[in-house]
Structures are given as structure tokens and as C-alpha cells.
Design a protein around this motif. Structure first.
Motif, PDB file in Angstrom:
ATOM      1  N   GLY A 262      19.377  20.554   5.755  1.00  0.00           N
ATOM      2  CA  GLY A 262      19.542  19.567   6.827  1.00  0.00           C
ATOM      3  C   GLY A 262      20.999  19.387   7.204  1.00  0.00           C
TER       4      GLY A 262
ATOM      5  N   GLY B  11      30.017   9.408   2.340  1.00  0.00           N
ATOM      6  CA  GLY B  11      28.679   9.919   2.650  1.00  0.00           C
ATOM      7  C   GLY B  11      27.641   9.102   1.906  1.00  0.00           C
ATOM      8  N   THR B  12      26.425   9.105   2.436  1.00  0.00           N
ATOM      9  CA  THR B  12      25.373   8.272   1.828  1.00  0.00           C
ATOM     10  C   THR B  12      24.903   8.838   0.495  1.00  0.00           C
ATOM     11  OG1 THR B  12      23.876   9.426   3.319  1.00  0.00           O
ATOM     12  CG2 THR B  12      24.410   7.176   3.863  1.00  0.00           C
ATOM     13  N   ARG B  13      25.055  10.134   0.330  1.00  0.00           N
ATOM     14  CA  ARG B  13      24.508  10.746  -0.880  1.00  0.00           C
ATOM     15  C   ARG B  13      25.208  10.232  -2.142  1.00  0.00           C
ATOM     16  NH1 ARG B  13      23.324  16.939  -1.654  1.00  0.00           N
ATOM     17  NH2 ARG B  13      23.431  17.037  -3.899  1.00  0.00           N
TER      18      ARG B  13
ATOM     19  N   LEU C 271      24.347   6.446  -2.567  1.00  0.00           N
ATOM     20  CA  LEU C 271      23.014   6.129  -3.108  1.00  0.00           C
ATOM     21  C   LEU C 271      23.015   6.347  -4.619  1.00  0.00           C
ATOM     22  CD1 LEU C 271      20.911   7.796  -0.309  1.00  0.00           C
ATOM     23  CD2 LEU C 271      20.513   5.466  -1.138  1.00  0.00           C
TER      24      LEU C 271
ATOM     25  N   CYS D 108      13.698   4.826   3.257  1.00  0.00           N
ATOM     26  CA  CYS D 108      14.431   5.788   4.080  1.00  0.00           C
ATOM     27  C   CYS D 108      13.788   5.812   5.455  1.00  0.00           C
ATOM     28  CB  CYS D 108      14.375   7.171   3.426  1.00  0.00           C
ATOM     29  SG  CYS D 108      15.315   8.418   4.319  1.00  0.00           S
TER      30      CYS D 108
ATOM     31  N   ASN E  15      13.231  11.396   5.817  1.00  0.00           N
ATOM     32  CA  ASN E  15      13.342  12.828   5.564  1.00  0.00           C
ATOM     33  C   ASN E  15      12.343  13.102   4.454  1.00  0.00           C
ATOM     34  OD1 ASN E  15      14.027  15.335   4.604  1.00  0.00           O
ATOM     35  ND2 ASN E  15      16.113  14.801   4.008  1.00  0.00           N
TER      36      ASN E  15
ATOM     37  N   ASP F 208      18.131   3.654   3.140  1.00  0.00           N
ATOM     38  CA  ASP F 208      18.905   4.815   3.584  1.00  0.00           C
ATOM     39  C   ASP F 208      18.571   5.051   5.055  1.00  0.00           C
ATOM     40  OD1 ASP F 208      19.898   7.322   4.146  1.00  0.00           O
ATOM     41  OD2 ASP F 208      18.988   8.310   2.417  1.00  0.00           O
TER      42      ASP F 208
ATOM     43  N   CYS G  80      20.462   6.964   7.265  1.00  0.00           N
ATOM     44  CA  CYS G  80      21.469   7.924   7.749  1.00  0.00           C
ATOM     45  C   CYS G  80      21.000   8.684   8.992  1.00  0.00           C
ATOM     46  CB  CYS G  80      21.906   8.866   6.639  1.00  0.00           C
ATOM     47  SG  CYS G  80      20.687  10.078   6.148  1.00  0.00           S
ATOM     48  N   TYR G  81      19.694   8.608   9.330  1.00  0.00           N
ATOM     49  CA  TYR G  81      19.212   9.239  10.575  1.00  0.00           C
ATOM     50  C   TYR G  81      19.052   8.209  11.700  1.00  0.00           C
ATOM     51  CZ  TYR G  81      18.270  13.334   7.723  1.00  0.00           C
ATOM     52  OH  TYR G  81      18.409  14.422   6.896  1.00  0.00           O
TER      53      TYR G  81
ATOM     54  N   SER H 126      25.822   6.885   7.773  1.00  0.00           N
ATOM     55  CA  SER H 126      26.629   8.093   7.625  1.00  0.00           C
ATOM     56  C   SER H 126      26.966   8.691   8.982  1.00  0.00           C
ATOM     57  CB  SER H 126      25.798   9.098   6.824  1.00  0.00           C
ATOM     58  OG  SER H 126      26.396  10.358   6.819  1.00  0.00           O
TER      59      SER H 126
ATOM     60  N   SER I   2      27.345  11.957   9.070  1.00  0.00           N
ATOM     61  CA  SER I   2      26.937  13.357   8.917  1.00  0.00           C
ATOM     62  C   SER I   2      25.954  13.781   9.993  1.00  0.00           C
ATOM     63  CB  SER I   2      26.291  13.572   7.551  1.00  0.00           C
ATOM     64  OG  SER I   2      27.208  13.282   6.527  1.00  0.00           O
ATOM     65  N   LYS I   3      24.916  12.971  10.224  1.00  0.00           N
ATOM     66  CA  LYS I   3      23.875  13.343  11.182  1.00  0.00           C
ATOM     67  C   LYS I   3      24.204  12.766  12.557  1.00  0.00           C
ATOM     68  CE  LYS I   3      21.788  14.180   7.175  1.00  0.00           C
ATOM     69  NZ  LYS I   3      21.651  15.486   6.554  1.00  0.00           N
TER      70      LYS I   3
ATOM     71  N   ARG J 223      32.382  13.797   5.113  1.00  0.00           N
ATOM     72  CA  ARG J 223      31.977  12.936   3.997  1.00  0.00           C
ATOM     73  C   ARG J 223      32.341  11.489   4.305  1.00  0.00           C
ATOM     74  NH1 ARG J 223      28.572  14.461   3.421  1.00  0.00           N
ATOM     75  NH2 ARG J 223      28.096  13.538   1.400  1.00  0.00           N
TER      76      ARG J 223
ATOM     77  N   TYR K  15      13.493  17.062  11.581  1.00  0.00           N
ATOM     78  CA  TYR K  15      12.678  17.997  10.813  1.00  0.00           C
ATOM     79  C   TYR K  15      11.261  18.088  11.360  1.00  0.00           C
ATOM     80  CZ  TYR K  15      16.357  16.991   7.430  1.00  0.00           C
ATOM     81  OH  TYR K  15      17.575  16.825   6.819  1.00  0.00           O
TER      82      TYR K  15
HETATM   83  C1  LIG Z   1      17.588  11.023   3.609  1.00  0.00           C
HETATM   84  C2  LIG Z   1      18.989  11.481   3.376  1.00  0.00           C
HETATM   85  N1  LIG Z   1      19.853  10.655   2.798  1.00  0.00           N
HETATM   86  C3  LIG Z   1      21.135  11.012   2.575  1.00  0.00           C
HETATM   87  C4  LIG Z   1      21.588  12.271   2.913  1.00  0.00           C
HETATM   88  C5  LIG Z   1      23.008  12.627   2.617  1.00  0.00           C
HETATM   89  O1  LIG Z   1      23.815  12.486   3.727  1.00  0.00           O
HETATM   90  P1  LIG Z   1      25.391  12.348   3.634  1.00  0.00           P
HETATM   91  O2  LIG Z   1      25.947  13.556   4.275  1.00  0.00           O
HETATM   92  O3  LIG Z   1      25.715  11.072   4.354  1.00  0.00           O
HETATM   93  O4  LIG Z   1      25.778  12.253   2.177  1.00  0.00           O
HETATM   94  C6  LIG Z   1      20.730  13.178   3.524  1.00  0.00           C
HETATM   95  C7  LIG Z   1      21.218  14.516   3.894  1.00  0.00           C
HETATM   96  O5  LIG Z   1      20.522  15.437   4.194  1.00  0.00           O
HETATM   97  C8  LIG Z   1      19.394  12.772   3.764  1.00  0.00           C
HETATM   98  O6  LIG Z   1      18.507  13.593   4.344  1.00  0.00           O
END
Ligand SMILES: Cc1ncc(COP(=O)(O)O)c(C=O)c1O
Length: 377
Positions: A37, A100-102, A105, A149, A153, A181, A183-184, A218, A220-221, A229, A304
Motif C-alpha cells: 500500500g 507516521g501512524t505505524r 500505533l 481503522c 485496510n 487509525d 490514515c486513509y 498521516s 503518507s496516503k 514519515r 484497495y
Molecule cells: C491501516 C494502516 N495504518 C497505518 C499505516 C501506516 O502508515 P504510515 O505511513 O503513516 O506509518 C498503513 C500503511 O499502509 C495502514 O494501511
């Protein structure tokens, strides 16, 4: 080393590499990667320019709390995006930058969990609309963090406002935190109905200090900046104050040029709208090709497809790669087997991140592949 590391599963992309390792795809077809993704639209030039202009600031240590202007830009975006009341997000106490959210979290759960009393972290499997009513009271009593979420995703499903409100009622009743979460948040289908968020539900149900809420956002998306990041968490100031303490020791401050670039990105909605339009165009072109051959539908959010493939998902992914040089992700790499079976079985995740022409080409190859079913081991 900490023996608990042994409890971690192999990461989905490690499993995918192993699945593909014995296969040689047809060399005349260019590889199309739809497994990860990772956004591939061009990052906004004005953000890159701000980043370049700020590089000299690498000469200073950033603070964990981040620049006041960054927190203000995040609070302003939240307020616009979710139509919150002006001034309801205090940038000084309710927003914290994260890389970044990853990482956020992962770090948040470390900071939030009280190990006494057999704690549970509740999360959807794999990120479906969870059935809150199906969770027994005993599990809610042990729950310390409920992770949601939305948009989700891999399904792209969007949680309704009432769902968030129900989760908050449960959080109050059983004393746990809701971590959403989102992030989308800026990738969705219907321009007239942007997906709801947890803070919006908190505010509209009278929780004006976002009690028990933490949201994760985030760039990122939203801004096609996965390599920057950059994200933030926001919500209950009492929770964020403890999380800030943890992060100060953890040493995860955001570099100043990243903060400057992030201020520019959160301050602009036009590039996010254009980004969204590009994904909508891909869904509009790809779905009519796939729908006659696969059980697939258009998601409300994210980027997706999550089709049922009517056969073993690992075999499907391996054979598709072997015959068409297209990589998709077996659904079971994102899910866990539960009492009701494994929701990722016989599904794959197709990520519409490559350029439009490649997405269309991949869809045509998937259709070709499906025409020669059944696939043999
Ligand atoms: C549901 C979800 N949360 C968090 C992330 C991580 O994103 P980030 O780039 O903000 O760390 C992703 C990335 O694919 C994601 O799909």
C-alpha cells in the motif's frame, strides 16, 4: 534478547517473498506490484520545496512536542476535515507529531497498556467492521485499548458515526481507550460524504475534551508522502500528556525539515482532493474490467480492492505472479484464524497504487488469468 520477540508472526511481505521465491514470472511481461500500500502518485512539489528550503535546520535537535505551528496546522486540518467546533482542538495539549501512524500505533500500545490484570487489546480481523455486540462483557472488562481503522485496510469500509459513539459508550462503561487509525481519512469515494472520524463522534456526543479518544493521522496516503514519515496523534489531553512523556524518553522526535514540510502539507486540501480524484479514476476504470469475473465491489474509502477469488488465496497470488507477473497480497497474510474461520481466506488485496495505465493493464491480465481457471498446483 527479549523472548517475546519470538511471538511476532512473519511480516506479510516476508511471507509474500517466500511464496514468490520459487517462481519465475514470464519475462516478456513487465512486473506490476499491487501488493504493497505504498502510494505512487507524485508528492506535492510545494511540500518538497519546503523540505529542501528547510534542510539547514537539520543542525538542531527537534523537540518531541514539535513546533507550535505544526500542531496548529494539524488542529486546523482536523477542525476543517471533521467540521469540529472552532477551538475545540487545543494544539498545545491535544496534538502530538509522530513519525507516521505505524510507529505511533505500535508505540501507543506500549505506553497505554497496564500489564496487571490480563489486559486485552481489541482489534478488527483483518480490519473489518467489528461486531461490538458480539464481544462478551468479560472481554470488555479486560480491554484496555480498542483499535479501530476507518476507512479500513483492506476492505475500505467506513465506520458510521453511530458506531464510533457506541464504541465510546463501551469505553466509558468498561474504562478503556479507543484508538482510531484514520490514515486513509482523505481517500474516499463520495465527495459529498467524507468518512466520519472518532473525534467528530466524541464532540457530537458531548465529549468535548475527547475523553478516551486517540486518533492517528498521516501524510503518507493523504499527500502521497510515505517516505516523509510524518503523522500526528490527537485526542484526550490526559492520554497525550502521558504519551508525550513516553515519547520524550523514546527519542522519536520529528526532524525540523519534516515538520516544516508537514505544516505546508496539512495546510493545503487541494492536492489531497486531486490525489483522491486519481484513485477514483482508477476504481472507475478497473472495476468494470474485473467485476464480470471476480466478486469485487467498490469500497467507500482507501485504495484497495478486496475480492473473493473462489480458491486458495496463496495459490491464486502465486499463480497470478507465475503467469502474469502481477503481485497481489493473499488475504490471509493480513488476518488471523478465529472461531468463525479465517476472514482472509479466498481473498486477495489488490492495491491500486501503480499509475492508471498499469492498473488497467493489471486488471486485463487478471481477467486473462481467470479465463484459464482452474489453476493447478
Ligand atoms: C491501516 C494502516 N495504518 C497505518 C499505516 C501506516 O502508515 P504510515 O505511513 O503513516 O506509518 C498503513 C500503511 O499502509 C495502514 O494501511
Amino acid at each position: 534478547m527479549n523472548p517475546r520477540l519470538g511471538a511476532l508472526h512473519a511480516y506479510p511481505f516476508e511471507r509474500l517473498a517466500a511464496l514468490k521465491s520459487a517462481v519465475t514470472p514470464p519475462p516478456h511481461l513487465k512486473h506490476i506490484a499491487m501488493s504493497i500500500g505504498e502510494p505512487q502518485h507524485a508528492p506535492p512539489e510545494f511540500v518538497l520545496e519546503t523540505l529542501r528550503r528547510s534542510l539547514a535546520e537539520l543542525g538542531s535537535y527537534p523537540s518531541t512536542l514539535g513546533l507550535a505551528e505544526l500542531r496548529a496546522a494539524c488542529a486546523a486540518w482536523l477542525t476543517r476535515r471533521y467540521a469540529l467546533k472552532d477551538g475545540s482542538v487545543d494544539p498545545d495539549t491535544m496534538v502530538l507529531p509522530v513519525n507516521g501512524t505505524r510507529e505511533a500505533l505500535f508505540a501507543f500500545v506500549q505506553a497505554a497498556v497496564d500489564e496487571r490484570g490480563a489486559p486485552l487489546i481489541a482489534m478488527p480481523n483483518p480490519f473489518y467492521l467489528p461486531d461490538l455486540a458480539a464481544v462478551p462483557a468479560e472481554s470488555w472488562r479486560r480491554c484496555q485499548v480498542l483499535i479501530l481503522c476507518s476507512p479500513g485496510n483492506p476492505t475500505g469500509a467506513v465506520l458510521p458515526l453511530e458506531f464510533f459513539a457506541r464504541a465510546l459508550d463501551l469505553a466509558e462503561r468498561y474504562d478503556f481507550i479507543v484508538a482510531s487509525d484514520e490514515c486513509y481519512a482523505d481517500i474516499y469515494l463520495d465527495e459529498a460524504a467524507a468518512p466520519h472520524g472518532l473525534l467528530e463522534a466524541a464532540e457530537s456526543s458531548g465529549r468535548s475534551h475527547f475523553e478516551r479518544c486517540v486518533v492517528f493521522h498521516s501524510l503518507s496516503k493523504r499527500s502521497s508522502l510515505p517516505g516523509l514519515r510524518s503523522g500526528f496523534v490527537a485526542g484526550d489531553p490526559a492520554i497525550l500528556e502521558r504519551f508525550l512523556l513516553y515519547r520524550t524518553y523514546h527519542g522519536s522526535a520529528m526532524p525540523l525539515p519534516t515538520q516544516r514540510a508537514s505544516i505546508a502539507a496539512w495546510g493545503d486540501d487541494a492536492h489531497a482532493a486531486e490525489n483522491r480524484r486519481l484513485y477514483q479514476e482508477k476504481f472507475a476504470r478497473v472495476l468494470p474490467l474485473l467485476a464480470p469475473h471476480l466478486s469485487v465491489s467498490r469500497p467507500a474509502g482507501a485504495f484497495y480492492l478486496w475480492p473473493e477469488v473462489g480458491q486458495d488465496e496463496e495459490r491464486f497470488a502465486r499463480e497470478l505472479y507465475a503467469r502474469q507477473n502481477v503481485t497481489v497480497l493473499p488475504g490471509s497474510y493480513l488476518s488471523r484464524a478465529g472461531a468463525a474461520g479465517d476472514p482472509g481466506r479466498q481473498r486477495v488485496r489488490i492495491s491500486l497504487v501503480p499509475p492508471l495505465a498499469q492498473c488497467v493493464e493489471a486488471a486485463a491480465r487478471i481477467v486473462d488469468f481467470l479465463r484459464v481457471r482452474p489453476v493447478r498446483d
